[in-house]
Every structure is written in C-alpha cells, then in structure tokens.
Motif scaffolding. Structure first.
Motif, PDB file in Angstrom:
ATOM      1  N   GLY A  76     -10.903   5.691   4.955  1.00  0.00           N
ATOM      2  CA  GLY A  76     -11.983   6.628   4.687  1.00  0.00           C
ATOM      3  C   GLY A  76     -12.540   6.465   3.290  1.00  0.00           C
ATOM      4  N   PHE A  77     -13.845   6.648   3.166  1.00  0.00           N
ATOM      5  CA  PHE A  77     -14.548   6.490   1.895  1.00  0.00           C
ATOM      6  C   PHE A  77     -15.598   7.584   1.758  1.00  0.00           C
ATOM      7  CE2 PHE A  77     -13.451   2.264   3.431  1.00  0.00           C
ATOM      8  CZ  PHE A  77     -12.949   1.622   2.324  1.00  0.00           C
ATOM      9  N   LEU A 124      -7.599  -7.655   1.136  1.00  0.00           N
ATOM     10  CA  LEU A 124      -8.708  -6.915   0.543  1.00  0.00           C
ATOM     11  C   LEU A 124      -8.266  -5.518   0.163  1.00  0.00           C
ATOM     12  CD1 LEU A 124     -11.595  -7.775   3.022  1.00  0.00           C
ATOM     13  CD2 LEU A 124     -11.085  -8.851   0.839  1.00  0.00           C
ATOM     14  N   ASP A 125      -8.459  -5.173  -1.090  1.00  0.00           N
ATOM     15  CA  ASP A 125      -8.199  -3.804  -1.529  1.00  0.00           C
ATOM     16  C   ASP A 125      -9.232  -2.869  -0.923  1.00  0.00           C
ATOM     17  OD1 ASP A 125      -5.943  -4.192  -3.138  1.00  0.00           O
ATOM     18  OD2 ASP A 125      -7.180  -4.825  -4.826  1.00  0.00           O
ATOM     19  N   THR A 126      -8.816  -1.645  -0.686  1.00  0.00           N
ATOM     20  CA  THR A 126      -9.729  -0.628  -0.170  1.00  0.00           C
ATOM     21  C   THR A 126     -10.131   0.360  -1.257  1.00  0.00           C
ATOM     22  OG1 THR A 126      -7.918   0.822   0.453  1.00  0.00           O
ATOM     23  CG2 THR A 126      -8.706  -0.732   2.134  1.00  0.00           C
ATOM     24  N   GLY A 127      -9.520   0.242  -2.416  1.00  0.00           N
ATOM     25  CA  GLY A 127      -9.742   1.225  -3.462  1.00  0.00           C
ATOM     26  C   GLY A 127      -8.789   2.399  -3.348  1.00  0.00           C
ATOM     27  N   LYS A 128      -7.969   2.375  -2.321  1.00  0.00           N
ATOM     28  CA  LYS A 128      -6.960   3.418  -2.098  1.00  0.00           C
ATOM     29  C   LYS A 128      -5.597   2.831  -2.436  1.00  0.00           C
ATOM     30  CE  LYS A 128     -10.290   5.716  -0.164  1.00  0.00           C
ATOM     31  NZ  LYS A 128     -10.990   6.745  -0.846  1.00  0.00           N
ATOM     32  N   ALA A 129      -4.788   3.597  -3.140  1.00  0.00           N
ATOM     33  CA  ALA A 129      -3.465   3.113  -3.525  1.00  0.00           C
ATOM     34  C   ALA A 129      -2.666   2.713  -2.285  1.00  0.00           C
ATOM     35  CB  ALA A 129      -2.721   4.198  -4.302  1.00  0.00           C
ATOM     36  N   ASN A 130      -2.095   1.546  -2.328  1.00  0.00           N
ATOM     37  CA  ASN A 130      -1.202   1.048  -1.282  1.00  0.00           C
ATOM     38  C   ASN A 130      -1.845   0.878   0.089  1.00  0.00           C
ATOM     39  OD1 ASN A 130       1.023   0.988  -3.090  1.00  0.00           O
ATOM     40  ND2 ASN A 130       1.192   3.205  -2.840  1.00  0.00           N
ATOM     41  N   LEU A 131      -3.148   0.685   0.148  1.00  0.00           N
ATOM     42  CA  LEU A 131      -3.826   0.453   1.419  1.00  0.00           C
ATOM     43  C   LEU A 131      -4.735  -0.761   1.282  1.00  0.00           C
ATOM     44  CD1 LEU A 131      -4.450   1.351   4.326  1.00  0.00           C
ATOM     45  CD2 LEU A 131      -6.221   2.835   3.377  1.00  0.00           C
ATOM     46  N   GLN A 132      -4.381  -1.825   1.981  1.00  0.00           N
ATOM     47  CA  GLN A 132      -5.160  -3.053   1.958  1.00  0.00           C
ATOM     48  C   GLN A 132      -5.383  -3.531   3.386  1.00  0.00           C
ATOM     49  OE1 GLN A 132      -2.016  -3.232   0.138  1.00  0.00           O
ATOM     50  NE2 GLN A 132      -3.028  -2.404  -1.661  1.00  0.00           N
TER      51      GLN A 132
END
Length: 108
Positions: A35-36, A69-77
């Motif tokens: 989610g973003f 790919l990073d999602t910008g969320k900690a520990n979620l790629q």
C-alpha cells in the motif's frame, strides 16, 4: 470508513487499485499487497520506470537472476526474475498513466 477501490490495472496475477476517497493505492502481485499514499506511489513508480534489470540483478540460490525492489516500507521488498520484472514494470507504467489520465479528467 471502507475504501471504494477504482481499478487502475488488472492483468493476470497483478492489479493496481486506488481508493476514490483517501486516494491510497494498492499494488497486488501474486500473494503480496503493498500500500502507498498517492504521492508515494507516484514517486515509487517513476523511480521503478528507470530501473534496469541486468545491472541490478543477482544470482539467487535457484540459479536464476532476480532483482530486488524496495517498496519504501521497512522489510518489504519485491523480487522478480527478468520476465516477471518486465511484466510488473509495464503494469506499473500503465497504472501510473491511468492515474494521470483520471486526474486530468477530474481537473486535479
């Protein structure tokens, strides 16, 4: 409040939707939903569209090259093989374009 989702993209195991009220964006690929906020999604999508697979991929234990790919969320790629990455990136590009068209039509 329950979100009313407007579909920006639906393609096989991938979908991107946006709440018509709060404007949050959900990116669903296989079993993962990220989610973003609208602004986070736009920045992330623009970044993603400039990523190249080969120089950013690594050989994994299954003998396949994958990109993380990073999602910008900690520990979620996300992690993708080259063909998955191409489908995903094309889908994100289409969803971003749909979002921009809807914004123009709404006069935002």
């Amino acid at each position: 409040m329950k979100c009313k989702t407007e579909v920006l993209l639906m393609n096989g195991s991938m979908s991107v939707g946006q709440c018509t009220g709060c404007k949050r964006v959900g990116v669903h690929f296989n079993n993962l939903l990220a989610g973003f906020s609208q602004s986070e999604f736009k920045r992330w999508a623009e970044w993603l569209l400039h990523i190249e697979f080969a120089p950013n991929s690594s050989l994994f234990h299954d003998e396949q090259f994958r990109i993380i790919l990073d999602t910008g969320k900690a520990n979620l790629q996300f992690t993708f093989t080259q063909s998955e990455f191409n489908v995903f990136r094309d889908g994100i590009a289409e969803a971003l374009l749909q979002m921009q068209v809807r914004e123009l039509m709404a006069g935002e």
